[in-house]
Design an enzyme around this catalytic site. Structure first.
Site, PDB file in Angstrom:
ATOM      1  N   ARG A 186      12.351 -22.158  29.344  1.00  0.00           N
ATOM      2  CA  ARG A 186      13.214 -21.349  30.048  1.00  0.00           C
ATOM      3  C   ARG A 186      12.650 -20.546  31.664  1.00  0.00           C
ATOM      4  O   ARG A 186      12.756 -20.013  31.936  1.00  0.00           O
ATOM      5  CB  ARG A 186      12.800 -19.281  29.124  1.00  0.00           C
ATOM      6  CG  ARG A 186      12.789 -19.659  28.113  1.00  0.00           C
ATOM      7  CD  ARG A 186      14.409 -19.763  27.356  1.00  0.00           C
ATOM      8  NE  ARG A 186      14.861 -19.320  26.479  1.00  0.00           N
ATOM      9  CZ  ARG A 186      14.393 -19.627  25.005  1.00  0.00           C
ATOM     10  NH1 ARG A 186      13.995 -21.066  25.253  1.00  0.00           N
ATOM     11  NH2 ARG A 186      14.681 -19.732  23.756  1.00  0.00           N
ATOM     12  N   CYS A 235      16.991 -12.480  23.749  1.00  0.00           N
ATOM     13  CA  CYS A 235      15.956 -12.358  24.194  1.00  0.00           C
ATOM     14  C   CYS A 235      15.311 -11.528  25.160  1.00  0.00           C
ATOM     15  O   CYS A 235      16.015 -12.160  26.215  1.00  0.00           O
ATOM     16  CB  CYS A 235      14.726 -13.253  23.835  1.00  0.00           C
ATOM     17  SG  CYS A 235      14.707 -13.660  21.770  1.00  0.00           S
ATOM     18  N   GLU A 308      12.598 -12.115  30.210  1.00  0.00           N
ATOM     19  CA  GLU A 308      13.328 -13.926  30.002  1.00  0.00           C
ATOM     20  C   GLU A 308      14.529 -13.172  30.629  1.00  0.00           C
ATOM     21  O   GLU A 308      15.447 -14.188  30.736  1.00  0.00           O
ATOM     22  CB  GLU A 308      13.167 -14.088  28.385  1.00  0.00           C
ATOM     23  CG  GLU A 308      13.600 -15.604  28.247  1.00  0.00           C
ATOM     24  CD  GLU A 308      15.122 -15.584  27.913  1.00  0.00           C
ATOM     25  OE1 GLU A 308      15.531 -16.411  28.444  1.00  0.00           O
ATOM     26  OE2 GLU A 308      15.953 -14.368  27.034  1.00  0.00           O
TER      27      GLU A 308
HETATM   28  N1  EPU Z   1       9.792 -11.202  13.561  1.00  0.00           N
HETATM   29  C1  EPU Z   1       9.358 -10.012  13.051  1.00  0.00           C
HETATM   30  N2  EPU Z   1      10.388  -9.330  14.042  1.00  0.00           N
HETATM   31  C2  EPU Z   1      11.388  -9.560  14.588  1.00  0.00           C
HETATM   32  C3  EPU Z   1      11.478 -10.915  15.390  1.00  0.00           C
HETATM   33  C4  EPU Z   1      10.795 -11.864  14.333  1.00  0.00           C
HETATM   34  O1  EPU Z   1       8.555 -10.180  12.143  1.00  0.00           O
HETATM   35  O2  EPU Z   1      11.373  -7.980  15.137  1.00  0.00           O
HETATM   36  C5  EPU Z   1       8.834 -12.392  13.192  1.00  0.00           C
HETATM   37  C6  EPU Z   1      10.124 -13.882  12.290  1.00  0.00           C
HETATM   38  O3  EPU Z   1      10.579 -12.986  10.960  1.00  0.00           O
HETATM   39  C7  EPU Z   1       9.656 -14.259  12.546  1.00  0.00           C
HETATM   40  C8  EPU Z   1       9.288 -14.758  13.777  1.00  0.00           C
HETATM   41  O4  EPU Z   1       8.967 -13.532  13.840  1.00  0.00           O
HETATM   42  O5  EPU Z   1       9.040 -14.551  11.614  1.00  0.00           O
HETATM   43  C9  EPU Z   1       9.540 -15.607  15.000  1.00  0.00           C
HETATM   44  O6  EPU Z   1      10.518 -14.532  15.255  1.00  0.00           O
HETATM   45  P1  EPU Z   1      11.921 -15.368  15.655  1.00  0.00           P
HETATM   46  O7  EPU Z   1      12.710 -17.116  14.731  1.00  0.00           O
HETATM   47  O8  EPU Z   1      13.066 -15.110  15.499  1.00  0.00           O
HETATM   48  O9  EPU Z   1      11.348 -16.743  17.058  1.00  0.00           O
HETATM   49  P2  EPU Z   1      11.326 -15.800  18.437  1.00  0.00           P
HETATM   50  O10 EPU Z   1       9.906 -16.182  18.996  1.00  0.00           O
HETATM   51  O11 EPU Z   1      11.125 -14.329  18.264  1.00  0.00           O
HETATM   52  C10 EPU Z   1      12.413 -17.476  19.738  1.00  0.00           C
HETATM   53  C11 EPU Z   1      13.597 -17.844  20.881  1.00  0.00           C
HETATM   54  C12 EPU Z   1      14.564 -17.442  21.223  1.00  0.00           C
HETATM   55  C13 EPU Z   1      15.312 -17.817  19.969  1.00  0.00           C
HETATM   56  C14 EPU Z   1      14.299 -18.594  18.489  1.00  0.00           C
HETATM   57  C15 EPU Z   1      14.362 -19.480  18.079  1.00  0.00           C
HETATM   58  C16 EPU Z   1      12.146 -16.713  23.055  1.00  0.00           C
HETATM   59  C17 EPU Z   1      11.697 -15.356  24.154  1.00  0.00           C
HETATM   60  N3  EPU Z   1      12.813 -16.072  21.723  1.00  0.00           N
HETATM   61  O12 EPU Z   1      13.021 -16.404  19.349  1.00  0.00           O
HETATM   62  O13 EPU Z   1      15.832 -17.079  21.856  1.00  0.00           O
HETATM   63  O14 EPU Z   1      17.022 -18.377  19.519  1.00  0.00           O
HETATM   64  O15 EPU Z   1      13.176 -18.701  18.773  1.00  0.00           O
HETATM   65  O16 EPU Z   1      14.969 -20.548  18.081  1.00  0.00           O
HETATM   66  O17 EPU Z   1      11.450 -17.231  23.479  1.00  0.00           O
HETATM   67  C18 EPU Z   1      16.738 -16.103  24.590  1.00  0.00           C
HETATM   68  O18 EPU Z   1      16.182 -17.694  24.997  1.00  0.00           O
HETATM   69  O19 EPU Z   1      16.859 -14.960  24.393  1.00  0.00           O
HETATM   70  C19 EPU Z   1      16.333 -16.324  22.740  1.00  0.00           C
HETATM   71  C20 EPU Z   1      16.533 -15.564  21.619  1.00  0.00           C
END
Ligand code: EPU
Length: 331
Positions: A186, A235, A308
């Site tokens: 990012r 995010c 972010e």
């Molecule tokens: N989870 C929870 N509660 C929540 C959110 C997530 O328990 O409120 C758990 C999910 O169930 C999962 C784990 O946490 O087991 C990871 O969640 P997720 O797959 O949503 O991935 P993330 O790390 O929260 C990242 C990116 C997103 C991108 C997704 C999918 C960042 C900060 N976020 O989210 O990017 O869409 O992976 O690749 O890098 C963005 O850049 O704006 C963004 C949303």
């Protein structure tokens, strides 16, 4: 020239100079716009001037002229990754959303301008049987914003497929090989004052149906786990780099989901999304909530959360010669 410009700025003809620069480039210039209309969070204060170039050449020309005459400027795409504060922003906003053009496909390559819609590009690439960005399908924003911050999701990052990128430098369009850019999580090595105009991507051939299926899968996952239709900027915080931790999961476990301050709410769907609600929502509501989360995160996990979204302060761009703004959003 310098003293002439400075005296024009000092004697209050700055507005006339901005109008002149825009008119010379054939670019529409508007007053009275607000970030609340131009960003997906729907908050943020008044903007001194907004200019709307329609071609890469026009964008390069106006940015170059503003830099040369010492008029502070900043770039916005779709406004889907920016939290601009509520005060009056005294600089020229270069909106790239009309620098759209057409996607030009040639073999395994596609050339697009910065204002082109990222979701549309993903659909078009799939239709042409080109793979490499289908994981990004459905991320709202422009190609320029995606390039600026190396947007990524579901195993794809845009930086991985950039062959060349077109950047405005000194009023001209320069081509920079993708390999010369540092594509981090990012984040990229582009600096403030650089304006991204467009890029040529090098993709890989695959069957359109397979690409579409992978894109659908990514979209479904996004729809199932992230708020859509809500006023969000994606995010809000980065995941702690290199840790494998999910900031969203950790904020969720701290019990923040649904927490509300003024018109800002921690999304009940995904805790790393702060969304806004209602007519009276303000940037300061979202900021207060975000800072509260950071404070508790620091206390309980010993981790300093990094934003972010881009935070744009009203006084953030100094009016000095040859220093444009260049802070961008905008997935
Ligand atoms: N989870 C929870 N509660 C929540 C959110 C997530 O328990 O409120 C758990 C999910 O169930 C999962 C784990 O946490 O087991 C990871 O969640 P997720 O797959 O949503 O991935 P993330 O790390 O929260 C990242 C990116 C997103 C991108 C997704 C999918 C960042 C900060 N976020 O989210 O990017 O869409 O992976 O690749 O890098 C963005 O850049 O704006 C963004 C949303």
């Amino acid at each position: 020239m310098v003293s002439d410009t400075q005296s024009r700025l000092a004697t209050g003809t700055r507005d006339a100079l901005i109008e002149e620069i825009a008119a010379r480039a054939g670019v529409r210039a508007e007053r009275g716009r607000r970030f609340a209309e131009l960003t997906s969070l729907r908050v943020g204060g008044a903007i001194d001037w907004v200019v709307f170039p329609e071609t890469e050449e026009q964008a390069a020309a106006v940015a170059g002229a503003f830099a040369k005459t010492g008029i502070a400027w900043r770039v916005l795409g779709a406004g889907s990754n920016v939290l601009a504060d509520d005060a009056e922003h005294r600089y020229v906003l270069v909106s790239m959303r009309e620098v759209k053009g057409e996607a030009r496909f040639e073999g395994e390559r596609v050339s697009i301008s910065a204002g082109y819609s990222l979701p549309r590009l993903c659909v078009e690439a799939a239709r042409h049987g080109l793979s490499g960005i289908e994981g990004l399908g459905g991320i709202p924003g422009t190609v320029g914003g995606a390039l600026w911050m190396n947007a990524g999701a579901y195993g794809h990052e845009i930086g991985q497929v950039v062959e060349t990128i077109r950047v405005a430098r000194g009023g001209r369009i320069e081509k920079v090989p993708g390999s010369e850019v540092k594509w981090d999580y990012r984040h990229t090595s582009f600096r403030e004052g650089e304006l991204l105009l467009g890029a040529t991507l090098q993709l890989r051939p695959d069957e359109p149906e397979k690409i579409k299926a992978r894109m659908e899968e990514a979209k479904q996952k996004r729809f199932a786990t992230q708020p859509h239709g809500a006023r969000s900027a994606g995010c809000f915080f980065k995941n702690p780099p290199g840790s494998g931790l999910s900031t969203g999961k950790m904020i969720d476990e701290m019990g923040f989901k649904g927490e509300k301050r003024g018109g800002a709410v921690v999304s009940p769907m995904h805790a790393n999304f702060i969304v806004t609600e209602g007519e009276d929502a303000r940037a300061e509501d979202a900021l207060a909530l975000a800072e509260e989360i950071r404070e508790r995160f620091r206390r309980e996990h010993g981790i300093e959360l990094e934003y972010e979204v881009e935070l744009w302060g009203a006084g953030g761009v100094p009016e000095t010669k040859d220093e444009g703004g260049g802070t961008r959003d905008e997935k």
